[in-house]
Design a protein around this motif. Structure first.
Motif, short mmCIF file in Angstrom:
data_model
loop_
_atom_site.label_atom_id
_atom_site.label_comp_id
_atom_site.label_asym_id
_atom_site.label_seq_id
_atom_site.Cartn_x
_atom_site.Cartn_y
_atom_site.Cartn_z
N PHE A 68 -4.20 -5.46 0.55
CA PHE A 68 -4.63 -5.43 1.95
C PHE A 68 -5.85 -6.24 2.21
O PHE A 68 -6.26 -7.04 2.98
CB PHE A 68 -4.79 -4.09 2.58
CG PHE A 68 -3.55 -3.12 2.75
CD1 PHE A 68 -2.53 -3.93 3.28
CD2 PHE A 68 -3.12 -2.13 2.10
CE1 PHE A 68 -1.36 -2.98 3.35
CE2 PHE A 68 -2.19 -1.52 2.12
CZ PHE A 68 -1.12 -1.89 2.95
N ILE A 69 -6.89 -6.07 1.19
CA ILE A 69 -8.16 -6.84 1.27
C ILE A 69 -7.75 -8.37 1.16
O ILE A 69 -8.50 -9.05 1.93
CB ILE A 69 -9.10 -6.42 -0.11
CG1 ILE A 69 -9.15 -4.79 0.09
CG2 ILE A 69 -10.44 -7.15 0.00
CD1 ILE A 69 -9.87 -4.35 1.27
N ALA A 90 -12.47 -5.82 10.62
CA ALA A 90 -11.29 -5.88 9.27
C ALA A 90 -10.08 -5.02 9.75
O ALA A 90 -9.15 -5.60 9.40
CB ALA A 90 -11.74 -5.11 8.11
N ILE A 91 -10.25 -4.15 10.60
CA ILE A 91 -9.08 -3.49 11.16
C ILE A 91 -8.21 -4.30 11.95
O ILE A 91 -6.99 -4.30 11.87
CB ILE A 91 -9.39 -2.31 12.18
CG1 ILE A 91 -10.28 -1.22 11.00
CG2 ILE A 91 -8.12 -1.55 12.61
CD1 ILE A 91 -9.47 -0.47 9.97
N ALA A 92 -8.96 -5.13 12.84
CA ALA A 92 -8.03 -6.09 13.68
C ALA A 92 -7.62 -7.14 12.67
O ALA A 92 -6.03 -7.55 13.05
CB ALA A 92 -8.87 -6.82 14.66
N ALA A 93 -8.01 -7.54 11.77
CA ALA A 93 -7.50 -8.59 10.66
C ALA A 93 -6.50 -8.02 10.13
O ALA A 93 -5.40 -8.50 9.90
CB ALA A 93 -8.63 -9.02 9.79
N LEU A 94 -6.55 -6.86 9.59
CA LEU A 94 -5.40 -5.93 8.95
C LEU A 94 -4.24 -5.79 9.84
O LEU A 94 -2.98 -5.96 9.53
CB LEU A 94 -5.89 -4.83 8.46
CG LEU A 94 -5.00 -3.97 7.69
CD1 LEU A 94 -4.39 -4.81 6.16
CD2 LEU A 94 -5.36 -2.64 7.08
N LEU A 95 -4.54 -5.54 11.02
CA LEU A 95 -3.33 -5.36 11.77
C LEU A 95 -2.47 -6.53 12.33
O LEU A 95 -1.34 -6.51 12.29
CB LEU A 95 -3.92 -4.58 13.30
CG LEU A 95 -4.36 -2.90 13.00
CD1 LEU A 95 -4.77 -2.66 14.37
CD2 LEU A 95 -3.03 -2.23 12.55
#
Length: 112
Positions: A68-69, A90-95
């Motif tokens: 995920f990173i 980072a949450i937006a990038a992960l989603l």
């Protein structure tokens, strides 16, 4: 060739939708979304496998969570390379990364 064009369109639509839905995720225009889709495709093809290979011990130790990173780093690298595209969390990038992978997987089911 049609397969590539459909994947580009799907990726562009995901970028546009993410820009409208996710907070912390900004896309300037439709042209920027197409450029982001192309750059993400290149990064996922060239850079991501290298990062996955180099981080294999860490990925094994974290039972795959480090993957995920890597996805977040790829999105941030794309935001650095493309003007008019930014990611502030980072949450937006992960989603976004998860949404793009899901959409590409669904498109792949219909194209293969």
């Amino acid at each position: 060739m049609i397969n590539l064009i459909v994947r580009l369109i799907v990726s562009s639509v995901v970028v546009i939708v993410a820009g409208r839905v996710l907070q912390g995720f900004y896309v300037d225009s439709i042209q920027t979304a197409v450029i982001v889709a192309i750059v993400m495709g290149v990064l996922n093809t060239i850079v991501k496998p290298i990062l996955q290979f180099l981080s294999l011990p860490i990925t094994i130790m974290t039972l795959g969570l480090f993957y995920f990173i890597i996805n977040i780093l790829i999105v941030y690298l794309c935001a650095y390379l493309v003007d008019g595209f930014s990611v502030s969390s980072a949450i937006a990038a992960l989603l976004f990364s998860l949404g793009l992978s899901l959409a590409q997987g669904i498109a792949g089911l219909f194209l293969d």
